[in-house]
Design an enzyme around this catalytic site. Structure first.
Site, PDB file in Angstrom:
ATOM      1  N   CYS A  44       0.828  -1.213   0.000  1.00  0.00           N
ATOM      2  CA  CYS A  44       0.000   0.000   0.000  1.00  0.00           C
ATOM      3  C   CYS A  44       0.863   1.264   0.000  1.00  0.00           C
ATOM      4  O   CYS A  44       1.530   1.567   0.994  1.00  0.00           O
ATOM      5  CB  CYS A  44      -0.921  -0.030   1.220  1.00  0.00           C
ATOM      6  N   CYS A  47      -0.142   3.754   2.677  1.00  0.00           N
ATOM      7  CA  CYS A  47       0.325   3.317   4.001  1.00  0.00           C
ATOM      8  C   CYS A  47       1.770   3.757   4.210  1.00  0.00           C
ATOM      9  O   CYS A  47       2.142   4.245   5.287  1.00  0.00           O
ATOM     10  CB  CYS A  47       0.220   1.802   4.151  1.00  0.00           C
TER      11      CYS A  47
END
Length: 159
Positions: A44, A47
């Site tokens: 991600c 993230c």
């Protein structure tokens, strides 16, 4: 210092370290502290982008707030992901001190928003502590979250 300069910590290393050091899920709603539960994954990009900000927030608020990092790619975490109805990553569940999920922040979140939400969680906790001090409600608040989670699991199994 020179070694750190030539070998910086990657966002994934930071997230993994934060996960290893994070509060146990079993303490959420049981230690009179609100919780920021962050669901992340190694693939991600958002993230990775949020990792330094989350690290700063943890360093600033760790004495007042639980920080729980959950790797969404780990199959052992799927029951928790389903219980909190996580359908996108990054996903931050803001959880009151009694274990009630207050809100969810999905996607990259500006630091200012995160600070404001954490401060609100802390204020809500202080309000609850002020109104229940000397009362027997504290034990009841501590036992509710696990019951809520168990009830959610039972309801999901029935569906």
């Amino acid at each position: 210092y020179a070694w750190q300069w030539t070998h910086p910590v990657t966002p994934i290393q930071l997230l993994a370290t934060m996960q290893q050091q994070s509060t146990e899920v079993s303490l959420v709603g049981r230690n009179n502290k609100p919780t920021v539960m962050d669901f992340w994954a190694p693939w991600c990009e958002n993230c990775k982008y949020m990792a330094p900000t989350l690290y700063q927030m943890e360093q600033t608020y760790s004495d007042k707030v639980n920080f729980v990092m959950v790797n969404g790619d780990d199959p052992d975490n799927w029951p928790l992901i389903e219980a909190l109805k996580v359908d996108a990553i990054p996903h931050m569940a803001m959880i009151e001190a009694d274990g009630t999920v207050d809100t969810a922040l999905i996607g990259p979140v500006p630091k200012e928003w995160l600070v404001r939400d954490i401060e609100t969680l802390i204020e809500n906790t202080n309000d609850v502590v002020d109104t229940t001090q000397g009362s027997s409600n504290t034990q009841c608040l501590q036992s509710q979250p696990q019951e809520k989670l168990n009830n959610d699991d039972k309801n999901n199994e029935q569906n």
